[in-house]
Design a protein around this motif. Structure first.
Motif, PDB file in Angstrom:
ATOM      1  N   ARG A 105     -16.407   2.196  -4.101  1.00  0.00           N
ATOM      2  CA  ARG A 105     -16.291   0.903  -4.786  1.00  0.00           C
ATOM      3  C   ARG A 105     -15.710  -0.156  -3.847  1.00  0.00           C
ATOM      4  NH1 ARG A 105     -14.755   1.428 -11.151  1.00  0.00           N
ATOM      5  NH2 ARG A 105     -16.255   3.061 -11.684  1.00  0.00           N
ATOM      6  N   ALA A 106     -14.795   0.253  -2.994  1.00  0.00           N
ATOM      7  CA  ALA A 106     -14.220  -0.691  -2.031  1.00  0.00           C
ATOM      8  C   ALA A 106     -15.297  -1.235  -1.106  1.00  0.00           C
ATOM      9  CB  ALA A 106     -13.116   0.002  -1.225  1.00  0.00           C
ATOM     10  N   TYR A 107     -16.157  -0.364  -0.599  1.00  0.00           N
ATOM     11  CA  TYR A 107     -17.180  -0.818   0.338  1.00  0.00           C
ATOM     12  C   TYR A 107     -18.327  -1.538  -0.356  1.00  0.00           C
ATOM     13  CZ  TYR A 107     -14.874   1.289   4.289  1.00  0.00           C
ATOM     14  OH  TYR A 107     -13.971   1.564   5.265  1.00  0.00           O
ATOM     15  N   ILE A 108     -18.506  -1.288  -1.642  1.00  0.00           N
ATOM     16  CA  ILE A 108     -19.434  -2.133  -2.400  1.00  0.00           C
ATOM     17  C   ILE A 108     -18.889  -3.556  -2.436  1.00  0.00           C
ATOM     18  CG2 ILE A 108     -20.367  -2.619  -4.702  1.00  0.00           C
ATOM     19  CD1 ILE A 108     -20.558   0.383  -5.165  1.00  0.00           C
ATOM     20  N   LEU A 135       0.826  -1.206   0.000  1.00  0.00           N
ATOM     21  CA  LEU A 135       0.000   0.000   0.000  1.00  0.00           C
ATOM     22  C   LEU A 135       0.862   1.257   0.000  1.00  0.00           C
ATOM     23  CD1 LEU A 135      -2.999  -0.807   2.377  1.00  0.00           C
ATOM     24  CD2 LEU A 135      -2.769  -1.159  -0.077  1.00  0.00           C
ATOM     25  N   ARG A 136       1.961   1.213   0.739  1.00  0.00           N
ATOM     26  CA  ARG A 136       2.864   2.357   0.748  1.00  0.00           C
ATOM     27  C   ARG A 136       3.453   2.585  -0.637  1.00  0.00           C
ATOM     28  NH1 ARG A 136       8.366   1.449   3.792  1.00  0.00           N
ATOM     29  NH2 ARG A 136       8.635   0.211   1.899  1.00  0.00           N
ATOM     30  N   GLU A 137       3.788   1.505  -1.329  1.00  0.00           N
ATOM     31  CA  GLU A 137       4.400   1.627  -2.639  1.00  0.00           C
ATOM     32  C   GLU A 137       3.401   2.045  -3.719  1.00  0.00           C
ATOM     33  OE1 GLU A 137       7.725   1.225  -3.107  1.00  0.00           O
ATOM     34  OE2 GLU A 137       7.790   1.039  -0.923  1.00  0.00           O
ATOM     35  N   LYS A 152       2.566  -3.899 -11.615  1.00  0.00           N
ATOM     36  CA  LYS A 152       3.654  -4.805 -11.244  1.00  0.00           C
ATOM     37  C   LYS A 152       3.663  -5.089  -9.743  1.00  0.00           C
ATOM     38  CE  LYS A 152       6.696  -3.591 -15.096  1.00  0.00           C
ATOM     39  NZ  LYS A 152       8.005  -3.028 -15.506  1.00  0.00           N
ATOM     40  N   ILE A 153       3.393  -4.068  -8.938  1.00  0.00           N
ATOM     41  CA  ILE A 153       3.337  -4.268  -7.489  1.00  0.00           C
ATOM     42  C   ILE A 153       2.253  -5.273  -7.135  1.00  0.00           C
ATOM     43  CG2 ILE A 153       2.769  -3.148  -5.299  1.00  0.00           C
ATOM     44  CD1 ILE A 153       4.065  -0.596  -6.442  1.00  0.00           C
ATOM     45  N   ILE A 154       1.086  -5.122  -7.762  1.00  0.00           N
ATOM     46  CA  ILE A 154      -0.016  -6.050  -7.506  1.00  0.00           C
ATOM     47  C   ILE A 154       0.343  -7.452  -7.988  1.00  0.00           C
ATOM     48  CG2 ILE A 154      -2.419  -6.575  -8.069  1.00  0.00           C
ATOM     49  CD1 ILE A 154      -2.881  -3.542  -8.302  1.00  0.00           C
ATOM     50  N   ILE A 167      -6.662  -2.236  -2.064  1.00  0.00           N
ATOM     51  CA  ILE A 167      -6.101  -1.517  -3.217  1.00  0.00           C
ATOM     52  C   ILE A 167      -7.060  -0.431  -3.686  1.00  0.00           C
ATOM     53  CG2 ILE A 167      -5.424  -1.773  -5.637  1.00  0.00           C
ATOM     54  CD1 ILE A 167      -4.420  -4.613  -4.853  1.00  0.00           C
ATOM     55  N   LEU A 168      -8.351  -0.720  -3.716  1.00  0.00           N
ATOM     56  CA  LEU A 168      -9.331   0.284  -4.122  1.00  0.00           C
ATOM     57  C   LEU A 168      -9.330   1.478  -3.167  1.00  0.00           C
ATOM     58  CD1 LEU A 168     -12.320  -1.993  -5.198  1.00  0.00           C
ATOM     59  CD2 LEU A 168     -10.983  -0.491  -6.684  1.00  0.00           C
ATOM     60  N   ILE A 169      -9.164   1.218  -1.888  1.00  0.00           N
ATOM     61  CA  ILE A 169      -9.153   2.312  -0.918  1.00  0.00           C
ATOM     62  C   ILE A 169      -7.907   3.178  -1.091  1.00  0.00           C
ATOM     63  CG2 ILE A 169      -8.877   2.838   1.540  1.00  0.00           C
ATOM     64  CD1 ILE A 169     -10.838   0.662   2.163  1.00  0.00           C
TER      65      ILE A 169
END
Length: 450
Positions: free
Chosen positions: A148-151, A73-75, A86-88, A139-141
């Motif tokens: 969208r994250a909470y959906i 998340l930091r990156e 690439k991180i994901i 990731i969405l947050i």
């Protein structure tokens, strides 16, 4: 006046906040509904089996995720779209390897009879869907798409509960634990599909032929190590009692205990949702100076005290009439354990205040010590008290462990505030973005700062 109100409500920021709160409320209500549904439709023994399954799943999720998100998340924040993909991909590669290890462990448990073979396939499916959808939500947050994250959270943990409640009332043959697991997996799959659609704008085609960066993964694991230990401690406090009860008392008693503990974990989750709203104020207060920091914590404490007191009073008054109205006499006979468990949950809710104070001060080691210490207390007391006092021993052990967690956090927080007052130097801290998920609030989690 009406036009100005309409203008305010239709603003994107306000509409997004309201939508997120509604989705969170619906998800929390669904947890309470699921507890009642399982108690109404399943036997206490099956409820106990469900309790063991959810506890094992919480630890398996930690084993698969390895708290690696604390690094990724930091990156992700400063990264370009190409770098984000690439991180994901690196995180997906690590997750796949960890999942393979967990699958082998589950197979070994099935072979030795420690895990029921009929539930193992659904356990693996739910583990996969929970892990992927959980990481997608984070990731969405972090990429500024909270609605969208909470959906996704609602699809994974809420909508299927309402659907299966209607199905079980209409079709009695569907009132089985396996049916619950099927719908649970279906909800996770829906969440994954929605998250994939929401993240489709990333340049995934550029990953053709890409291999996970092992150097980056090793660096991320080093960053995630303290957070993994802290999360493990919090999980032990919440779930070790279920394994001890099953070993010393039996599956039916565990079913009664699971029913009440699941409801109380829902209350703890509610407290975590409210706490998260105060976090920016605590962080800003710490950066502004000792006086602002104390003012932010004072407001946070009184708000949490009111919430914790209100939920404890309402739930204690409503539980017995609710069980009588639903005809849950088996669970009503053990309602005393619910009242014994309440003080522990009350302290766990209040523990967010010193926990966030330590977070703002970057006191990760203190948070780790508090959580691991409380986990040791919970484990030892459960082993000592459950064989003598049955499920009441587990409730007492949880309460004492929660008290030790709260008091140790308060002690370190007060010490840190005194040191802060002496130095008086402002500082900046990062902001954690972990929403409430399957397992309860993890005190001390945060997104590391550079």
């Amino acid at each position: 006046m009406r036009s100005r109100l309409l203008e305010l409500v239709t603003r994107p920021a306000v509409a997004g906040t309201v939508s997120a709160l509604i989705l969170r409320a619906l998800t929390l209500v669904s947890r309470f509904l699921l507890s009642l549904l399982l108690a109404r439709m399943l036997s206490p023994a099956e409820m106990g089996e469900y309790g063991l399954l959810t506890a094992a799943l919480a630890f398996a999720l930690l084993a698969v995720g390895l708290e690696f998100y604390s690094y990724t998340l930091r990156e992700l924040v400063p990264a370009t779209p190409e770098r984000r993909a690439k991180i994901i991909a690196d995180q997906m590669g690590l997750g796949a390897g960890a999942l393979l290890v967990v699958v082998v462990a589950v197979a070994g448990a099935v072979a030795t009879g420690a895990f029921p073979a009929r539930l193992a396939p659904w356990f693996i499916v739910i583990l996969v869907t929970e892990h992927i959808s959980l990481e997608a939500t984070r990731i969405l947050i972090i990429t500024w798409r909270p609605v969208r994250a909470y959906i996704g959270v609602f699809l994974r943990g809420g909508v299927w509960v309402y659907a299966i409640a209607l199905l079980m009332f209409a079709v009695p043959s569907t009132r089985t634990l396996e049916m619950v697991l099927i719908w649970w997996a279906f909800g996770g799959a829906l969440s994954i599909a929605f998250s994939a659609f929401s993240l489709a704008d990333l340049p995934w085609r550029g990953l053709e032929g890409y291999r996970p960066d092992l150097k980056t993964i090793r660096e991320g694991l080093r960053t995630a190590r303290p957070f993994m230990l802290t999360a493990a401690g919090a999980l032990v406090i919440s779930y070790v009692d279920r394994f001890v009860i099953d070993a010393f008392v039996g599956r039916e008693a565990l079913g009664i205990y699971t029913f009440y503990s699941t409801i109380l974990i829902g209350l703890l989750s509610l407290g975590g949702s409210v706490s998260h709203q105060f976090l920016p104020k605590v962080i800003a207060g710490y950066a502004a100076g000792p006086d602002a920091f104390r003012a932010a914590l004072r407001s946070f404490f009184w708000s949490m005290l009111a919430l914790a007191s209100g939920t404890m009073i309402i739930s204690s008054l409503a539980m017995a009439p609710m069980l009588a109205a639903l005809g849950l006499s088996v669970y009503g006979a053990g309602i005393g354990v619910f009242y014994v468990m309440l003080p522990g949950i009350f302290l766990r809710m209040l523990a967010d205040v010193p926990s966030y104070a330590l977070y703002a001060a970057r006191s990760d080691n203190h948070l780790l010590i508090c959580n691991l210490g409380a986990a040791v207390v919970a484990t030892l007391l459960n082993v000592l008290l459950v064989p003598r006092l049955d499920i009441y021993g587990a409730a007492l052990a949880g309460g004492i462990a929660s008290a030790s967690l709260f008091l140790s956090l308060v002690g370190f927080a007060i010490h840190g505030m005194r040191e802060r007052k002496k130095s008086g130097a402002p500082d900046s801290v990062g902001l954690p973005t972990d929403p409430d998920m399957l397992y309860p609030s993890q005190n001390g989690r945060r997104l590391p700062s550079r």
